[in-house]
Scaffold this motif. Structure first.
Motif, mmCIF file in Angstrom:
data_model
loop_
_atom_site.group_PDB
_atom_site.id
_atom_site.type_symbol
_atom_site.label_atom_id
_atom_site.label_comp_id
_atom_site.label_asym_id
_atom_site.label_seq_id
_atom_site.Cartn_x
_atom_site.Cartn_y
_atom_site.Cartn_z
ATOM 1 N N LEU A 41 0.277 -4.178 0.997
ATOM 2 C CA LEU A 41 1.480 -3.089 0.620
ATOM 3 C C LEU A 41 2.700 -3.844 0.847
ATOM 4 C CD1 LEU A 41 0.004 0.070 2.015
ATOM 5 C CD2 LEU A 41 0.416 -0.256 -0.428
ATOM 6 N N ALA A 90 -4.146 -0.700 -2.061
ATOM 7 C CA ALA A 90 -2.769 -1.059 -2.197
ATOM 8 C C ALA A 90 -2.591 -0.866 -3.562
ATOM 9 C CB ALA A 90 -2.700 -2.436 -1.712
ATOM 10 N N SER A 94 0.523 1.448 -4.996
ATOM 11 C CA SER A 94 1.725 0.886 -5.718
ATOM 12 C C SER A 94 1.744 1.372 -7.182
ATOM 13 C CB SER A 94 1.597 -0.488 -5.892
ATOM 14 O OG SER A 94 1.529 -1.396 -4.554
#
Length: 182
Positions: A41, A90, A94
């Motif tokens: 991240l 992640a 995102s």
């Protein structure tokens, strides 16, 4: 000051002293996953691609050193799967807020897996080397010893419990049917 209580043995620092950390196999997997997810991240948000892979490799080494010797086999086989799930999570985080979630997730996941694959291999090899030194071969021998008696594809004696072709030859050998009573 130098006296010990009766029945207590001196503890060395590595064998469970004040600063020693001993994780279970699941604890080591959680350390790898947590650090891999946080680093992935941060890598996306800060724009530093090196952070995702290097953070995962460092987490792998820490987990391999901190896991108790009885659970080294769990740690040795976990890095690829842990890396994949941390990367997927992640990428989902995102991709939220971008136009097409499916497209952003697919492109982002393929891109990040391709970019960080060398780090995955490095982390996996690092874990294998550390666990080999710490006693992984003994764990494999122990597992093999437990599995010696287990035959996965052995033909079972009671493979077909219903045998229609056998007919009783005498009345004493006659089998009882549903309505029959002794």
């Amino acid at each position: 000051m130098g006296r010990q209580r009766a029945g207590s043995a001196p503890r060395s620092h590595a064998a469970g002293g004040a600063g020693a950390i001993a994780l279970t196999g699941r604890g080591g997997v959680v350390v790898m996953f947590g650090a891999g997810l946080v680093c992935a991240l941060l890598s996306r948000w800060l724009g530093v691609p090196l952070l995702a892979g290097a953070g995962f490799a460092i987490a792998c080494a820490l987990a391999a050193f901190a896991t108790r010797p009885a659970d080294l086999l769990t740690i040795a086989v976990s890095p690829p799967l842990v890396f994949f799930f941390a990367t997927v999570l992640a990428e989902i985080a995102s991709a939220l807020g971008h136009g097409s979630l499916l497209r952003a997730l697919t492109v982002g996941l393929l891109t990040s897996l391709a970019a960080t694959a060398p780090w995955l291999f490095f982390g996996t090899v690092l874990v294998l080397v550390i666990t080999m030194v710490r006693g992984l071969p003994a764990n494999v021998r122990e597992l093999r010893g437990k599995l010696v008696g287990v035959r996965l594809f052995e033909k079972e004696d009671n493979e077909n419990p219903v045998r229609w072709d056998e007919s009783p030859t005498t009345t004493a050998e006659r089998r009882l049917h549903h309505g029959d009573v002794d």
